[in-house]
Design an enzyme around this catalytic site. Sequence first.
Site, mmCIF file in Angstrom:
data_model
loop_
_atom_site.group_PDB
_atom_site.id
_atom_site.type_symbol
_atom_site.label_atom_id
_atom_site.label_comp_id
_atom_site.label_asym_id
_atom_site.label_seq_id
_atom_site.Cartn_x
_atom_site.Cartn_y
_atom_site.Cartn_z
ATOM 1 N N LYS A 120 0.833 -1.238 -0.172
ATOM 2 C CA LYS A 120 0.095 -0.163 -0.147
ATOM 3 C C LYS A 120 0.799 1.510 0.000
ATOM 4 C CE LYS A 120 -1.304 2.054 3.747
ATOM 5 N NZ LYS A 120 -0.980 3.378 4.150
ATOM 6 N N ASP A 138 -5.938 1.254 1.338
ATOM 7 C CA ASP A 138 -6.078 1.268 2.596
ATOM 8 C C ASP A 138 -7.257 0.988 3.599
ATOM 9 O OD1 ASP A 138 -7.413 3.641 2.437
ATOM 10 O OD2 ASP A 138 -5.872 4.923 3.478
#
Length: 212
Positions: A120, A138
């Site tokens: 991420k 996220d």
Amino acid sequence: MNKKIRYKILYRFYISNPKPVIELDYRSSFELLIAVLLSAQSTDRQVNQVTKKLFMIADTPGKMVALGISGIKTYIKSVGLFNNKAKNIFYTCRLLMDRYHGLVPENRILLEELPGIGRKSANVILNEIFSWPVIAVDRHVFRFCNRTRFAVGKNVYAVEKKLSKVVPNKFKVQCHRWFVLHARYICMAKTPLCDICFINDMCDFYKNFSIK
């Protein structure tokens, strides 16, 4: 959710905010890297308060290494997991100096080899600094995508994979920022503001919620 509805949703985001801006404060790719590393289990506001002082002292890998782990800790102790983050920052900066001449590499594999940088975080950096058409997922993006049924998945990687298929290329660079901001301020975890949401007429969650 079908292709037509997804496109309408993305187009509304575009009309509402053509140039969404990340909420982490930074002036260089290095500063963004450190800010992203610090953001795990911390809010952007907390991180910005910390980096405002930290970057005045150490805005390059060399200056950060010179602080040492204990020195870094003194600046970041108000964020979660600061002990581990201080170590990750120190060793990440060492690697940047030893392998990449102090520069942030434009390479997913190399980024993910840096301590504290996962998929991420790498996606955020590649998207924000290098304008790669990748979508970082996220907890905010994950919640928004599953709640609205825009891209359903059991984990963040599954949602990212789905988004890469269903989001048109022209929206991919902005998509992460749109969804993060919307999930933070409108489609919140406990009390989503569905009545003022500008895509509620196309949201499966709102439709089902309204019926009850």
